[in-house]
Design a protein around this motif. Structure first.
Motif, PDB file in Angstrom:
ATOM      1  N   GLU A  13       0.861  -1.176   0.000  1.00  0.00           N
ATOM      2  CA  GLU A  13       0.000   0.000   0.000  1.00  0.00           C
ATOM      3  C   GLU A  13       0.898   1.227   0.000  1.00  0.00           C
ATOM      4  N   ARG A  14       0.316   2.365  -0.282  1.00  0.00           N
ATOM      5  CA  ARG A  14       1.064   3.632  -0.306  1.00  0.00           C
ATOM      6  C   ARG A  14       0.670   4.474   0.904  1.00  0.00           C
ATOM      7  N   THR A  15       1.673   4.864   1.691  1.00  0.00           N
ATOM      8  CA  THR A  15       1.453   5.665   2.890  1.00  0.00           C
ATOM      9  C   THR A  15       2.159   6.998   2.730  1.00  0.00           C
ATOM     10  N   TYR A  16       1.430   8.081   2.968  1.00  0.00           N
ATOM     11  CA  TYR A  16       1.988   9.430   2.891  1.00  0.00           C
ATOM     12  C   TYR A  16       2.246   9.940   4.301  1.00  0.00           C
ATOM     13  N   VAL A  34      -2.840   7.692  -2.429  1.00  0.00           N
ATOM     14  CA  VAL A  34      -2.312   7.024  -1.240  1.00  0.00           C
ATOM     15  C   VAL A  34      -3.434   6.261  -0.543  1.00  0.00           C
ATOM     16  N   ASP A  35      -3.055   5.227   0.164  1.00  0.00           N
ATOM     17  CA  ASP A  35      -4.007   4.444   0.944  1.00  0.00           C
ATOM     18  C   ASP A  35      -4.155   4.992   2.357  1.00  0.00           C
ATOM     19  N   VAL A  36      -3.047   5.471   2.919  1.00  0.00           N
ATOM     20  CA  VAL A  36      -3.022   5.993   4.284  1.00  0.00           C
ATOM     21  C   VAL A  36      -2.293   7.326   4.289  1.00  0.00           C
ATOM     22  N   ALA A  37      -2.831   8.295   5.033  1.00  0.00           N
ATOM     23  CA  ALA A  37      -2.164   9.585   5.197  1.00  0.00           C
ATOM     24  C   ALA A  37      -1.901   9.825   6.678  1.00  0.00           C
ATOM     25  N   LEU A  65      -6.507  14.560  -0.607  1.00  0.00           N
ATOM     26  CA  LEU A  65      -5.745  13.341  -0.903  1.00  0.00           C
ATOM     27  C   LEU A  65      -6.648  12.130  -1.115  1.00  0.00           C
ATOM     28  N   PRO A  67      -7.364   9.476   0.923  1.00  0.00           N
ATOM     29  CA  PRO A  67      -6.883   8.145   1.308  1.00  0.00           C
ATOM     30  C   PRO A  67      -8.020   7.313   1.883  1.00  0.00           C
ATOM     31  N   ALA A  70      -6.786   7.890   7.500  1.00  0.00           N
ATOM     32  CA  ALA A  70      -5.887   8.965   7.922  1.00  0.00           C
ATOM     33  C   ALA A  70      -5.657   8.854   9.425  1.00  0.00           C
ATOM     34  N   VAL A 109     -13.155   9.192   4.420  1.00  0.00           N
ATOM     35  CA  VAL A 109     -11.862   8.777   4.967  1.00  0.00           C
ATOM     36  C   VAL A 109     -12.059   8.209   6.375  1.00  0.00           C
TER      37      VAL A 109
END
Length: 123
Positions: A13-16, A34-37, A65, A67, A70, A109
């Motif tokens: 997954e993509r996390t910011y 992103v999946d998670v911020a 974003l 996601p 968050a 979110v």
């Protein structure tokens, strides 16, 4: 002066991790999907300088974003000795304030507000 530094961790997954940043118009475009911020919602003292996110601006960032989830970060840790007695609201409340703003501004979110030291598992 240096630009704010945030980064995306890519894996399954993509996390910011927004770092110390402010809300900016091209945020969604520059960060990408992103999946998670992990969004900063406070600071280390009684006020935030320009270019930082507070709970409302962090919720606006979550809306930009988009996601799946968050997590508010960067609050309630480094605090001048004695300030929690003088201004407890700024020390303890930003995470829940972010959750309230996010319900209004980014209802799609899922927000997780962990207690200090608590782990967060996201679906």
């Amino acid at each position: 002066r240096a630009p704010a530094l945030g980064y995306v961790v890519r894996g399954s997954e993509r996390t910011y991790f927004a770092g110390d940043t402010g809300l900016f118009d091209a945020m969604a475009e520059e960060v990408g999907p992103v999946d998670v911020a992990l969004l900063p919602v406070g600071g280390w003292g009684p006020c935030l300088g320009a270019g930082h996110l507070d709970p409302e601006r962090a919720a606006r960032a979550a809306a930009l974003l988009g996601p799946a989830a968050a997590v508010p970060v960067h609050y309630g840790t480094y605090w001048p000795v004695g300030m929690d007695a003088v201004r407890p609201h700024e020390f303890h409340a930003p995470g829940e304030e972010f959750a309230r703003w996010a319900r209004r501004l980014a209802p799609e979110v899922a927000v997780r507000v962990p207690a200090h030291g608590e782990r967060v598992r996201l679906p």
